[in-house]
Scaffold this motif. Structure first.
Motif, PDB file in Angstrom:
ATOM      1  N   ASN A   1      46.192  40.018  38.626  1.00 48.92           N
ATOM      2  CA  ASN A   1      46.295  41.396  37.650  1.00 48.92           C
ATOM      3  C   ASN A   1      45.800  41.973  39.253  1.00 48.92           C
ATOM      4  N   ILE A   2      46.634  42.677  39.706  1.00 48.82           N
ATOM      5  CA  ILE A   2      46.545  43.899  40.928  1.00 48.82           C
ATOM      6  C   ILE A   2      44.732  44.786  40.736  1.00 48.82           C
ATOM      7  N   PRO A   3      45.140  45.513  39.465  1.00 55.32           N
ATOM      8  CA  PRO A   3      44.164  46.491  38.595  1.00 55.32           C
ATOM      9  C   PRO A   3      42.684  45.715  38.609  1.00 55.32           C
ATOM     10  N   ARG A   4      42.904  44.682  37.560  1.00 50.87           N
ATOM     11  CA  ARG A   4      41.652  43.933  37.316  1.00 50.87           C
ATOM     12  C   ARG A   4      41.389  43.658  39.161  1.00 50.87           C
TER      13      ARG A   4
ATOM     14  N   HIS B   1      44.769  52.037  47.800  1.00 50.36           N
ATOM     15  CA  HIS B   1      46.481  52.393  47.374  1.00 50.36           C
ATOM     16  C   HIS B   1      46.606  50.940  46.619  1.00 50.36           C
ATOM     17  N   GLN B   2      47.440  51.494  45.314  1.00 51.94           N
ATOM     18  CA  GLN B   2      47.967  50.523  44.525  1.00 51.94           C
ATOM     19  C   GLN B   2      49.584  50.708  45.053  1.00 51.94           C
ATOM     20  N   GLU B   3      50.476  49.892  44.915  1.00 53.48           N
ATOM     21  CA  GLU B   3      51.496  50.296  44.556  1.00 53.48           C
ATOM     22  C   GLU B   3      51.961  49.731  42.886  1.00 53.48           C
TER      23      GLU B   3
ATOM     24  N   GLY C   1      48.048  46.065  46.458  1.00 56.06           N
ATOM     25  CA  GLY C   1      47.511  46.574  46.424  1.00 56.06           C
ATOM     26  C   GLY C   1      45.976  46.291  47.626  1.00 56.06           C
ATOM     27  N   MET C   2      45.577  47.301  48.311  1.00 57.87           N
ATOM     28  CA  MET C   2      44.200  47.268  49.481  1.00 57.87           C
ATOM     29  C   MET C   2      43.298  48.028  49.162  1.00 57.87           C
ATOM     30  N   ALA C   3      41.969  47.024  49.444  1.00 58.07           N
ATOM     31  CA  ALA C   3      41.002  47.519  48.787  1.00 58.07           C
ATOM     32  C   ALA C   3      40.098  47.463  50.822  1.00 58.07           C
TER      33      ALA C   3
ATOM     34  N   PHE D   1      46.187  42.727  48.280  1.00 57.95           N
ATOM     35  CA  PHE D   1      45.909  41.850  47.508  1.00 57.95           C
ATOM     36  C   PHE D   1      48.010  41.716  46.920  1.00 57.95           C
ATOM     37  N   TRP D   2      48.096  40.746  46.832  1.00 55.09           N
ATOM     38  CA  TRP D   2      49.803  40.776  46.374  1.00 55.09           C
ATOM     39  C   TRP D   2      49.795  39.860  44.783  1.00 55.09           C
TER      40      TRP D   2
END
Length: 121
Positions: free
Chosen positions: A19-22, A37-39, A44-46, A55-56
């Motif tokens: 779960n990318i947002p989580r 970034h969040q696609e 996502g990238m942090a 993160f994929w």
């Protein structure tokens, strides 16, 4: 044989996320990273300082539970205190036979994030 003069930059781990947002929220709120970034919900990238983690989106928890990354830090004691306030069950710093002080954090997806500082630092 030709000599290779390639220069390497930094490595960026790409970890599985269910779960990318989580995942990004955990890295932001608990580990002090900032979302770069969040696609949609697929990538996502942090980043924190010079460290960047991507993160994929993955639907197999087994993959995340068998993945880790190692992040070198310059003040493991301060990091431990910072994260312990947000994760009270966080374990103690471990001193290894190979000369590192290490802190282990499991993200919500099961990825193991290892933070390490050389003991002679």
């Amino acid at each position: 044989m030709a000599e290779n003069n390639s220069t390497f930059g930094k490595a960026i781990p790409v970890l599985a996320s269910l779960n990318i947002p989580r995942t990004l929220k955990f890295f932001d709120e608990v580990l002090g990273f900032k979302t770069r970034h969040q696609e949609d919900f697929s990538y996502g990238m942090a980043a924190r300082g010079q460290v960047e983690i991507h993160f994929w989106l993955c639907d197999d928890k087994h993959i995340a539970e068998n993945t880790s990354c190692y992040v070198r830090v310059d003040d493991i004691e301060s990091l431990h205190a910072e994260v312990k306030r947000k994760l009270p069950a966080l374990g103690d710093i471990t001193r290894t036979a190979w000369g590192m002080a290490e802190l282990y954090v499991m993200d919500p997806d099961g990825n193991l994030i290892k933070f390490g500082q050389a003991l002679e630092e």
